[in-house]
Design an enzyme around this catalytic site. Structure first.
Site, short mmCIF file in Angstrom:
data_model
loop_
_atom_site.label_atom_id
_atom_site.label_comp_id
_atom_site.label_asym_id
_atom_site.label_seq_id
_atom_site.Cartn_x
_atom_site.Cartn_y
_atom_site.Cartn_z
N TYR A 162 -22.09 -10.39 -82.69
CA TYR A 162 -21.62 -11.58 -82.08
C TYR A 162 -22.80 -12.79 -82.47
CZ TYR A 162 -17.46 -9.48 -80.17
OH TYR A 162 -16.06 -8.96 -80.20
N CYS A 217 -10.17 -5.95 -78.85
CA CYS A 217 -11.31 -5.88 -78.12
C CYS A 217 -12.02 -4.91 -77.96
CB CYS A 217 -11.17 -6.62 -76.55
SG CYS A 217 -12.67 -6.65 -75.45
#
Length: 349
Positions: free
Chosen positions: A191, A60
């Site tokens: 994203y 992450c």
């Protein structure tokens, strides 16, 4: 990164539990648990060595910020570390990398257990980074934007000797401005491109990514670091996206106008940071690739993990020292990676 893998959820949406895969547009909401751990304990959580456990996934980018900050500031002895499996199941982030599939300090199998102890039926997903209170087993915060700023400013009494000032007061306005632009267009922009459900939405997000990267490159062409002559929080936040760019965002998220390795300024800058103690020694390319390509079944339904790119370039000379700058300011590099926290060979160049 949210650990919620329900319908219409992005398991890698970031610490919000509110992805928008399959909806009109990707939207990242704020962290639900925003308590702060401070020197004066005003939120009920005082800075205290050994009391808190940082839970991360090395996959992450948001959790990676906390990993880098913790290393640079020398907080390893003060804040223990739990590393989740990069592959989640339907119950979210799990501790299957540990013996018996249980975190040895918190005694839990899933990060969601710490969330539930704090608030049963809480909204949103289960995300990393997360800081857990060890005595109670309750989540303290999943505010990924604030955790590292507090590490830099509230935990100073527990910093190592020679720790750098990652958020110098005189430069905070400029750092904040740079970080805001990078967050909107780059950290979050990849994203928005990757989870776009329409051509126009994708093209707008992708254009924003590369427009901002070119603007950032303009700064970095004449100075070694983003703000001032030392590493700051702004560099940490840009690095965690850049280090994932060619391996994940270029192909998986279709941010493919050019590769990081094809841009002389940004590639040199990223290599400079990667080779700086505290940065590359927290990066696990194996975790990164396996998570994105196997968990995002809406984008990659067959779950095939690509064999490339070649990682050896990360260790090649960058020559950024010719621009001057002092990586740690008046401080010193962090010491060796603590035993048990080393990135496995499979995740390194």
């Amino acid at each position: 990164m949210s650990g919620d893998r329900g319908a219409g959820q992005d398991a890698d949406a970031g610490p919000d539990g509110n992805s928008a895969y399959g909806r009109k547009a990707f939207k990242r909401s704020k962290a639900h648990f925003a308590d702060r751990i401070t020197a004066d304990g005003r939120d009920g959580w005082p800075v205290e060595s050994g009391r808190y456990r940082l839970v991360v996934s090395r996959a992450c980018p948001w959790a990676s910020r906390a990993l880098v900050s913790r290393r640079l500031l020398g907080l390893e002895d003060a804040v223990s570390l739990a590393v989740a499996d990069p592959i989640q199941d339907d119950r979210g982030w799990r501790f299957t990398l540990d013996p018996d599939g249980r975190d040895p300090v918190l005694g839990i199998r899933f990060l969601s257990e710490a969330y539930d102890r704090r608030e049963s039926g809480h909204p949103g997903g289960v995300s990393v980074p997360a800081v857990v209170d060890v005595p109670s087993g309750k989540l303290v915060t999943n505010d990924y934007q604030q955790i590292t700023l507090d590490f830099a400013t509230e935990w100073t009494a527990l910093h190592r000797d020679g720790a750098p000032d990652l958020y110098p007061e005189a430069l905070r306005d400029e750092i904040d401005e740079v970080m805001e632009d990078v967050y909107e267009d780059v950290n979050n922009g990849v994203y928005r491109a990757g989870f776009a459900t329409g051509q126009e939405e994708y093209e707008a997000a992708c254009a924003g990514v590369f427009r901002r990267l070119e603007l950032v490159a303009g700064r970095l062409e004449r100075q070694r670091y983003l703000v001032g002559d030392t590493i700051t929080e702004a560099d940490i936040r840009l690095f965690t996206t850049l280090v994932r760019f060619d391996g994940v965002y270029h192909g998986h998220f279709k941010c493919n106008r050019w590769k990081l390795a094809e841009h002389p300024v940004l590639w040199a800058y990223a290599r400079d940071l990667y080779q700086t103690p505290g940065f590359g020694d927290t990066v696990d390319f194996d975790h990164i690739k396996r998570h994105y390509y196997r968990v995002h079944t809406g984008i990659n339904p067959v779950g095939i993990v690509p064999i490339g790119p070649d990682l050896s370039g990360w260790l090649t000379p960058h020559h950024r020292e010719e621009l001057g700058g002092r990586p740690f300011g008046d401080g010193t590099p962090p010491g060796p990676v603590p035993s048990g926290e080393e990135v496995p060979a499979a995740g390194r160049p």
